[in-house]
Design a protein around this motif. Structure first.
Motif, PDB file in Angstrom:
ATOM      1  N   ASP A  16      34.046  43.354  38.882  1.00 21.27           N
ATOM      2  CA  ASP A  16      34.344  42.556  37.700  1.00 21.27           C
ATOM      3  C   ASP A  16      33.416  41.347  37.726  1.00 21.27           C
ATOM      4  OD1 ASP A  16      35.394  41.195  35.561  1.00 21.27           O
ATOM      5  OD2 ASP A  16      37.323  40.742  36.497  1.00 21.27           O
ATOM      6  N   CYS A  17      32.337  41.396  36.936  1.00 17.58           N
ATOM      7  CA  CYS A  17      31.282  40.389  36.999  1.00 17.58           C
ATOM      8  C   CYS A  17      31.569  39.193  36.099  1.00 17.58           C
ATOM      9  CB  CYS A  17      29.948  40.998  36.570  1.00 17.58           C
ATOM     10  SG  CYS A  17      29.415  42.393  37.551  1.00 17.58           S
ATOM     11  N   GLU A  18      30.780  38.149  36.296  1.00 21.81           N
ATOM     12  CA  GLU A  18      30.747  37.056  35.346  1.00 21.81           C
ATOM     13  C   GLU A  18      30.212  37.572  34.006  1.00 21.81           C
ATOM     14  OE1 GLU A  18      29.582  33.017  37.482  1.00 21.81           O
ATOM     15  OE2 GLU A  18      28.179  34.619  37.971  1.00 21.81           O
ATOM     16  N   THR A  19      30.452  36.803  32.957  1.00 15.79           N
ATOM     17  CA  THR A  19      29.876  37.171  31.664  1.00 15.79           C
ATOM     18  C   THR A  19      28.371  36.916  31.676  1.00 15.79           C
ATOM     19  OG1 THR A  19      30.412  34.962  30.823  1.00 15.79           O
ATOM     20  CG2 THR A  19      32.000  36.715  30.381  1.00 15.79           C
ATOM     21  N   LEU A  20      27.649  37.699  30.903  1.00 15.18           N
ATOM     22  CA  LEU A  20      26.211  37.501  30.769  1.00 15.18           C
ATOM     23  C   LEU A  20      25.944  36.224  29.970  1.00 15.18           C
ATOM     24  CD1 LEU A  20      25.224  41.172  29.959  1.00 15.18           C
ATOM     25  CD2 LEU A  20      24.576  39.905  32.003  1.00 15.18           C
TER      26      LEU A  20
END
Length: 388
Positions: A265-269
């Motif tokens: 679950d990544c940071e937003t671009l």
């Protein structure tokens, strides 16, 4: 990691030798008690010897308070790491405000669908489709697959989709599944997964993981989830937690050999860690709200991805998340526009249970949601298999 067929067998042998927990993220038998495994998670072992620079907590989920001793193998100048205090995912006062979870679809809809299955041949077709999807999800892997989930803005369903994917893989697969939260800015993945407490974070793990550690050593720092699944949270809910690209890369490279599938679950671009995660993963999921603004911004991101090596766009799936029962756009036209960039496009239909927030209970998901999620998980997993 060596590309051998014995990878899953080694992992499963580790699992069979583990002690059984008594509940999600809670306390279990004392490490080294010899209790055979009988549940979805593991209790961490005691330190094998004094060569361990960091000792895991007594129990998964952050219940123990053990202070690690100094290690002769610790590099000069690096002090031993003290175990952080366990913190609850949700404040007790806020937890009391949660209402009873709703089913994803109204009772009338469920009753009508049940009646149709009785009087038609759709049940047999549905069983056949589920069987085919399960076979796709259970394909063996020789090295761990990493799947990154991100979005262009908050509120697009990023953590929800990551939680649904990880839960699906844990349900269908026999090898361990890891969910990593690479969004330390108060991410909601632990809450969506129903975790009760947190201790070690992704940033902490970067200074802990060592090549000689076994799966049992590693899981001592993780939060147990149902099935053969574990969570590595991004923070303890404190504002200001940071995760740089070097720490992220160290964690992901080190943990890949322990888990069949890792969902990030990544940071937003366009955050730097999210860009690194997209390029390093074998498959990518880009969530977007099913609105004009969400479609427009996501199309711009896909055009940027087109400038990267071709396999990146081909290994990307856009998930349009319906956040109202009747979206204000034509989803078919929007999907065709986004697919023209070379990415795949799928729709996660509106679900009352998901829209209410909080911990996801799969038995309360609408039938259409469960179908969409399993199809998405199978498609994304097959995309990850194409890039070795």
């Amino acid at each position: 990691m060596p590309n051998t067929d014995n990878w899953q067998g080694d992992v499963l042998r580790d699992l069979r030798g583990a002690a059984a927990p008594t509940g999600r993220g809670g306390t279990g038998p004392a490490p080294g008690s010899g209790t055979p495994a009988s549940g979805p998670g593991l209790s961490p072992p005691p330190p094998p010897d004094a060569a361990r620079a960091v000792a895991p907590p007594e129990h998964p989920g952050g219940q123990g308070r053990e202070q690690p001793a100094a290690s002769p193998s610790t590099p000069a100048g690096r002090p031993p790491r003290a175990a952080p205090d366990s913190r609850p995912v949700t404040d007790d006062g806020l937890a009391g405000a949660v209402r009873t979870p709703r089913h994803g679809e109204p009772f009338a809809s469920r009753a009508v669908r049940g009646l149709r299955r009785i009087v038609s041949s759709s049940a047999a077709r549905e069983v056949a489709e589920i069987t085919r999807t399960a076979e796709r999800l259970q394909q063996p892997v020789t090295t761990g697959r990493q799947i990154a989930v991100t979005s262009i803005r908050g509120g697009a369903g990023k953590s929800t989709v990551a939680a649904l994917l990880g839960t699906t893989y844990a349900h269908y697969r026999q090898d361990p599944v890891l969910l990593v939260e690479a969004d330390p800015a108060l991410g909601s993945l632990p809450l969506r997964l129903g975790a009760q407490s947190l201790r070690w974070t992704t940033g902490d793990m970067a200074g802990i993981v060592e090549p000689q550690m076994s799966l049992l050593d590693v899981t001592g720092y993780l939060v147990q989830l149902p099935g053969k699944a574990w969570l590595l949270p991004g923070s303890q809910g404190r504002i200001g937690a940071m995760l740089d690209t070097r720490a992220y890369e160290r964690v992901m490279v080190s943990l890949r050999r322990y888990f069949g599938v890792t969902v990030v679950d990544c940071e937003t671009l366009p955050a730097e860690v999210a860009r690194v995660a997209l390029s390093a993963s074998q498959a990518r999921v880009l969530t977007a709200p099913a609105t004009l603004e969400g479609i427009t911004s996501t199309h711009n991101v896909l055009e940027w991805i087109q400038a990267l090596p071709r396999h990146v766009i081909e290994g990307t799936v856009v998930v349009l998340t319906e956040q109202t029962p009747r979206p204000g756009i034509d989803l078919d036209k929007a999907a065709r526009k986004l697919a023209s960039t070379g990415a795949s496009v799928q729709v996660l239909p509106f679900d009352r249970h998901l829209a209410a927030g909080g911990a996801i209970r799969t038995e309360l998901l609408a039938h259409a949601t469960r179908q969409a999620v399993t199809r998405l998980a199978a498609d994304v997993f097959e995309l990850s298999q194409k890039r070795r």
